[in-house]
Design an enzyme around this catalytic site. Structure first.
Site, PDB file in Angstrom:
ATOM      1  N   PHE A  54       0.502  -1.409   0.238  1.00 13.14           N
ATOM      2  CA  PHE A  54       0.377   0.165   0.281  1.00 13.14           C
ATOM      3  C   PHE A  54       1.202   1.499  -0.024  1.00 13.14           C
ATOM      4  O   PHE A  54       2.047   1.133   0.840  1.00 13.14           O
ATOM      5  CB  PHE A  54      -0.901  -0.189   1.216  1.00 13.14           C
ATOM      6  N   ASP A  81       2.151  -5.513   8.337  1.00 10.56           N
ATOM      7  CA  ASP A  81       0.461  -4.612   8.908  1.00 10.56           C
ATOM      8  C   ASP A  81      -0.457  -5.226   8.785  1.00 10.56           C
ATOM      9  O   ASP A  81      -0.203  -6.331   7.997  1.00 10.56           O
ATOM     10  CB  ASP A  81       1.147  -3.299   6.860  1.00 10.56           C
ATOM     11  N   TYR A 139     -10.773   0.750  10.644  1.00 14.67           N
ATOM     12  CA  TYR A 139     -11.849   1.063  10.115  1.00 14.67           C
ATOM     13  C   TYR A 139     -13.089   0.267   8.816  1.00 14.67           C
ATOM     14  O   TYR A 139     -13.462   0.081   8.048  1.00 14.67           O
ATOM     15  CB  TYR A 139     -11.909   2.167   9.723  1.00 14.67           C
ATOM     16  N   LYS A 140     -11.783  -1.056   8.649  1.00 13.00           N
ATOM     17  CA  LYS A 140     -12.047  -1.358   7.844  1.00 13.00           C
ATOM     18  C   LYS A 140     -12.999  -3.167   7.954  1.00 13.00           C
ATOM     19  O   LYS A 140     -14.083  -2.714   8.731  1.00 13.00           O
ATOM     20  CB  LYS A 140     -10.321  -2.063   7.262  1.00 13.00           C
ATOM     21  N   ARG A 200     -12.686  -4.580  -6.693  1.00 14.90           N
ATOM     22  CA  ARG A 200     -12.273  -5.320  -5.656  1.00 14.90           C
ATOM     23  C   ARG A 200     -13.107  -5.434  -4.943  1.00 14.90           C
ATOM     24  O   ARG A 200     -14.419  -4.518  -4.699  1.00 14.90           O
ATOM     25  CB  ARG A 200     -11.373  -4.508  -5.068  1.00 14.90           C
TER      26      ARG A 200
END
Ligand SMILES: *Cc1c(COP(=O)(O)O)cnc(C)c1O
Length: 413
Positions: free
Chosen positions: A118, A193, A218-219, A372
């Site tokens: 990322f 991560d 928050y995912k 996705r």
């Protein structure tokens, strides 16, 4: 089949009518308990309790309290994780901490990462290299296929290897235990991560002997937009830092041993609190803690089984219903090296996702060509999967993605 234990959670979430939500890997949906918890914090604790709530509602310990709860979800012990700041800031602090732990080995000036990581992870490393010019840090960002050979070749000069366990585009998963062992066999440290791992499947940081980790709330965690992220550091490293009196990576007053002594001199606190910086965002913490309390009741192995059912089913449905439309699977076929998402590639990916969103099927697009779809078993059903694949077939068949309204790009994709 999805177990009744997992299927039973759907009713605990607010899911808008007519929406099939396959983007919980980017922003988890709202748990019903969260709305009530935030209202209580706003009205009672802030509204009535005012400043006293730092003590009476124990606001001041929210980062540590939530950190201890997160620790249980990632195979760590109390005192090894803390909730604070964003993942990006926590990456900065964790990389600095890795360098501090390597202080006796200044020849280790390499940071290795995956070029497909990322971008914020890669940006933070670049910024650190520029900031610490005197240490002449060297960054090696390589393709996944070259990761093991790069670690083998440069490991002895490497301070830290920083990897996201699950690739945000493809959903491919690194073997945490094997990579950690390889990195440590070279004397380097491993920073994971867990943005696409936490609450997506069982994570066992201590069983894998992990050194450092960060993650996002928050995912899959459903902690709410902008929820505090977290940092993990193994107890052995916290003890080393404490014994050496190493300063905090960002020496704000919350990392001071006695913030309310208002001492002009910085004295670092002990333990995992060294990663905190300043005043915690209490409304966000109220939302995060409500979702963590739900997660602590979830059987993570049952969650994983359900995730495999959903992802396998989606791959099978899309490949049978949408054959011949030029969608190619970007996610590994082997469930054992997959996170909890499925991605396809298509040159018109962006517009296809917009056309699906207009039909109430929410996935997302990642440049250059990735469609996705995240599978969050607490609130996604097998029927959702079948319906989503049908909508995708209809969008491809009708070519409705060619409509101009689906081609304009917003700032967030
Ligand atoms: C989502 C994500 C982030 C997000 O970082 P923020 O600081 O919360 O914006 C970082 N790293 C990875 C791998 C991610 O997937």
């Amino acid at each position: 089949m999805i177990s009744t234990h997992i299927a039973g959670y759907r009713q605990q979430f607010f899911i808008p009518d007519g929406v099939i939500y396959l983007d919980g890997n980017s922003l988890g949906v709202l748990p019903k308990a969260t709305a009530a918890a935030v209202a209580k914090t706003v009205e009672q604790e802030w509204g009535n309790g005012l400043i006293c709530s730092w003590n009476t509602a124990d606001w001041v310990n929210a980062p540590r309290r939530c950190g201890d709860k997160i620790a249980r979800l990632i195979g760590a012990n109390a005192g090894e994780a803390i909730a604070c700041d964003s993942t990006s800031v926590n990456l900065f602090k964790s990389l600095l901490t890795a360098l501090a732990l390597q202080v006796k080995a200044p020849e280790r000036n390499v940071i290795i990462s995956d070029i497909d990581n990322f971008p914020t992870d890669l940006y933070i490393a670049q910024g650190l290299r520029d900031l610490l010019a005197s240490r002449t840090l060297e960054l090696k960002f390589v393709k996944r296929a070259e990761m093991e050979s790069t670690i083998a070749a440069f490991g002895a000069r490497t301070a830290v290897v920083m990897l996201t366990q699950v690739d945000y585009r493809t959903g491919e998963r690194y073997d945490m235990k094997a990579i950690t062992a390889l990195v440590q066999s070279k004397g380097a440290l491993m920073l994971w991560d867990l943005a696409h791992s936490t609450c997506a499947f069982p994570v066992e940081l201590n069983a894998c002997n992990a050194d450092l980790a960060v993650g996002c709330s928050y995912k899959y965690v459903n902690g709410g937009p902008g929820a505090p992220a977290f940092v993990f550091a193994a107890k052995r490293h916290l003890d080393t830092l404490d014994a050496a009196g190493t300063s905090a990576p960002i020496s704000g007053w919350f990392a001071h041993e006695a913030p309310f002594a208002f001492d002009p001199l910085f004295k670092v606190t002990r333990g995992i609190e060294r990663f905190t910086v300043g005043t915690p965002p209490i409304l966000q913490f109220a939302a995060l803690e409500a979702s963590l309390d739900m997660w602590l009741t979830v059987d993570m192995h049952a969650l994983r089984s359900a995730s495999v059912v959903l992802t396998e089913r989606f791959i099978a449905e899309v490949e049978s219903q949408c054959a011949g439309f030029g969608l190619t699977l970007a996610t590994p076929r082997g469930a054992d090296i997959r996170g909890s998402q499925v991605s396809f590639r298509h040159a018109e990916g962006y517009a296809i996702i917009q056309a699906l969103i207009a039909r109430g099927v929410i996935g997302d697009f990642r440049a250059p060509d990735v469609l996705r779809f995240g599978f969050t078993p607490l609130y996604v059903t097998e029927d959702d999967v079948v319906q989503a694949a049908r909508h995708l077939r209809e969008v491809m068949q009708s070519r409705e993605y060619l409509r101009s309204e689906f081609r304009a790009r917003g700032k967030v994709t």
